[in-house]
Design an enzyme around this catalytic site. Structure first.
Site, PDB file in Angstrom:
ATOM      1  CE  LYS A  75     -15.507   2.821  -4.575  1.00  0.00           C
ATOM      2  NZ  LYS A  75     -14.159   2.623  -5.038  1.00  0.00           N
ATOM      3  CB  SER A 135     -11.302   3.571  -6.042  1.00  0.00           C
ATOM      4  OG  SER A 135     -11.868   4.026  -4.840  1.00  0.00           O
TER       5      SER A 135
END
Length: 107
Positions: A53, A13
């Site tokens: 993230k 990701s």
């Protein structure tokens, strides 16, 4: 009081910035989180899952997070607001480098 801890990236990701298997040094405390920082956090809807993230914006007392890989959507788009545990300072393995903040557009 600021403290350091290590985190390991799992999954795609955050590619191309970070890759599966990258080992990170994370600062808990210190300066406030800013948009564009890479952070370690937990989504409120998935409290048992620690994620890496990019912070996009403050929202509802937490942060809206996005991955750098546009093809993977396992971020705030799927799980909502997250609580940040620390800011990533650097990758120490396998390619040591300091990680910089980036401007993140919320699309």
């Amino acid at each position: 009081m600021a403290s350091l801890f290590a985190a390991l990236v799992r999954g795609p990701s955050m590619a191309p910035t970070l890759r599966d298997g990258d080992a990170l040094l994370v600062l808990r405390g210190g300066r406030a989180i800013r948009s564009g920082d890479i952070v370690v956090a937990t989504f409120r809807t998935r409290p048992g899952l620690l994620v890496v993230k990019r912070a996009v914006r403050e929202q509802d007392g937490g942060w809206w997070l996005r991955g750098d890989n546009e093809f993977v959507t396992d971020d705030s788009r799927a799980y909502g607001v997250a609580d940040v545990h620390g800011r990533v300072l650097l990758r120490y393995w396998p390619r040591p480098s300091r990680l910089r903040s980036s401007t993140m557009l919320d699309t």
